[in-house]
Write a protein that holds these residues in place. Sequence first.
Motif, mmCIF file in Angstrom:
data_model
loop_
_atom_site.group_PDB
_atom_site.id
_atom_site.type_symbol
_atom_site.label_atom_id
_atom_site.label_comp_id
_atom_site.label_asym_id
_atom_site.label_seq_id
_atom_site.Cartn_x
_atom_site.Cartn_y
_atom_site.Cartn_z
ATOM 1 N N GLN A 1 45.461 40.908 19.456
ATOM 2 C CA GLN A 1 45.387 42.017 20.408
ATOM 3 C C GLN A 1 44.830 41.536 21.740
ATOM 4 O O GLN A 1 43.713 41.850 22.108
ATOM 5 N N SER A 2 45.587 40.722 22.421
ATOM 6 C CA SER A 2 45.028 40.268 23.686
ATOM 7 C C SER A 2 46.012 40.491 24.818
ATOM 8 O O SER A 2 46.306 39.609 25.591
ATOM 9 N N ASN A 3 46.522 41.713 24.859
ATOM 10 C CA ASN A 3 47.543 41.996 25.852
ATOM 11 C C ASN A 3 46.996 42.793 27.039
ATOM 12 O O ASN A 3 47.645 43.659 27.576
ATOM 13 N N PHE A 4 45.744 42.517 27.416
ATOM 14 C CA PHE A 4 45.193 43.199 28.580
ATOM 15 C C PHE A 4 45.263 42.267 29.766
ATOM 16 O O PHE A 4 44.998 41.068 29.643
ATOM 17 N N SER A 5 45.602 42.837 30.917
ATOM 18 C CA SER A 5 45.754 41.934 32.059
ATOM 19 C C SER A 5 44.378 41.498 32.561
ATOM 20 O O SER A 5 43.421 42.268 32.558
ATOM 21 N N ALA A 6 44.317 40.233 32.974
ATOM 22 C CA ALA A 6 43.056 39.671 33.443
ATOM 23 C C ALA A 6 42.770 40.163 34.858
ATOM 24 O O ALA A 6 43.572 39.952 35.759
ATOM 25 N N CYS A 7 41.705 40.852 35.058
ATOM 26 C CA CYS A 7 41.286 41.170 36.422
ATOM 27 C C CYS A 7 39.816 41.529 36.432
ATOM 28 O O CYS A 7 39.390 42.554 35.930
ATOM 29 N N ALA A 8 39.037 40.627 37.002
ATOM 30 C CA ALA A 8 37.602 40.875 37.115
ATOM 31 C C ALA A 8 37.390 42.008 38.104
ATOM 32 O O ALA A 8 38.201 42.200 39.009
ATOM 33 N N ASN A 9 36.347 42.776 37.917
ATOM 34 C CA ASN A 9 36.028 43.811 38.899
ATOM 35 C C ASN A 9 34.519 44.012 38.953
ATOM 36 O O ASN A 9 33.979 44.998 38.459
ATOM 37 N N GLN A 10 33.863 43.031 39.534
ATOM 38 C CA GLN A 10 32.397 43.059 39.597
ATOM 39 C C GLN A 10 31.899 44.254 40.413
ATOM 40 O O GLN A 10 30.868 44.840 40.081
ATOM 41 N N ASP A 11 32.665 44.621 41.464
ATOM 42 C CA ASP A 11 32.222 45.752 42.293
ATOM 43 C C ASP A 11 32.171 47.031 41.471
ATOM 44 O O ASP A 11 31.217 47.807 41.559
ATOM 45 N N ALA A 12 33.220 47.247 40.659
ATOM 46 C CA ALA A 12 33.252 48.462 39.842
ATOM 47 C C ALA A 12 32.112 48.429 38.819
ATOM 48 O O ALA A 12 31.462 49.445 38.551
ATOM 49 N N ILE B 1 40.145 40.842 26.395
ATOM 50 C CA ILE B 1 39.251 41.850 25.804
ATOM 51 C C ILE B 1 38.897 42.859 26.900
ATOM 52 O O ILE B 1 38.438 42.465 27.981
ATOM 53 N N PRO B 2 39.137 44.155 26.645
ATOM 54 C CA PRO B 2 39.011 45.132 27.725
ATOM 55 C C PRO B 2 37.565 45.560 28.011
ATOM 56 O O PRO B 2 37.228 46.748 27.937
#
Length: 477
Positions: A422-433, A123-124
């Motif tokens: 629809q779950s084709n988003f790559s997993a990448c957390a970005n807490q800083d952003a 989920i984006p």
Amino acid sequence: MYVQAEAAARGLGFLRGKIMTEFLDPDEIRSMFSSAMSEMYRLEVPQYGTLIDLVRDVNAATLAADPDLRARLEAAGELDRLDVERHGAIRLGTAEELASIRRMFAVMGMMPVSYYDLSVAGIPVHSTAFRPVESASLKRNPFRVFTSLLRLDLVEDRGLAAQAAQILAQRQIVTEGAFACIERAETQGGLTQAQAEEFVREALETFRWHNDATVSAETYEKLVSAHRLIADVVSFKGPHINHLTPRTLDIDAVQRQMPERGITPKAVIEGPPRRNVDILLRQTSFKALEEVVMFQGVAGSHTARFGEIEQRGVALTRKGRTLYDATLSQARTAAAKEGAGSYLSCLDSAFTAMPDDLAALRAQGLAFFRYRATAARLPQPAVSVSELIAAGVLVADPQVYEDFLPVSAAGIFQSNLGAEDQSNFSACANQDAFEAALGAKVIDEMVLYGEIEAESLAQALITLGQAHLIPEAAMVD
Ligand code: OOG
Ligand code: NI
């Protein structure tokens, strides 16, 4: 009101001046806001009103059937918050929106707690929850808002991402009036009763549903094809509240009784199974409504808003949480192998790994507690905290879990978006952003529970004349 009028009539300018600068407690403003929001949502989504009535009935029946539970909640000061307790959720489009919302919630004593990465579930968005953090404020009214920020950086179609960003740049989700109130609260250090009423009225506008979209039907369809959630965030004037969730004491009873009141729940309850000691959070929801929307003059429809109920249990320590996450993931893996029908039995058997009584959870350091003394100063020094508990002079109440669970949140998102495919988003957390957008760091929930536990224990031990038992870690200040 009366005092003010009387003061004016008598020409007591000084008294009037004093009243004029008396600020409301942020807890009070939060209560005003959450009840106004509930009122608005009840009018917008009638099924929410039905759900509130059902939860009230089930809670009353549960308390009547379980006098021990009632007594425990009452002694822990947690009975009063039950009727007003709920959380909401919104989805924001830009960093500026998130920063403005942070300032708005701060006026009501709500701080960003925890970072939730939903990209792991395809989920984006990434999210936080704005909520009160002090013990007294939580008891007063624990209203929380799960707040997600859309991640256009994860959208592969860069042309569409740019178009979405451009559409979002044109909207203003906080009214001029609300901004003026927020600035006033920030510079004055609070709001008077009348100013708070104005703030609540203006702030509510941000969360209102609009059945006229800002985009054409064609753009809407393009956005939906990237992800339903992107369409939900980008196509409207503001971040309509998408659900408001009451807290029940028996979620299985509510789940069972929903159909009798004309509501169809999702198939399974998210989170841990039913247990003697409730842990963390169990949630279930009913499907989003299909609503008529005008796309620049063309009628269409959109599904966004839904209902949800939750049951809250004890907050787990990092150790407890690690065990929970591993256990849940083991149950899900087993159910995936054995077929969907096996989910509940897989859940039950995996969770035998987790102790199911408060004493064991405490002894093994798996859960957080809030301590209170039930006696005055004792004549003799005790040798341990456990001894005081066994003697009944020190009580360890479980701390309610005040936060959210990303796996459950993903299940809730998916069931109401109808977007399992629809779950084709790559997993990448970005807490800083996320924190850069927020303009602040999120607070670590574990630190909050730990502080409440340590402070309550120190206080209770002092009352009992047992300060020598205060753990060193609790003596930081
Ligand atoms: C938020 C879903 C997550 C919860 O209770 O876990 C959530 C959303 O759909 O915007 O509210
Ligand atoms: Ni929710």
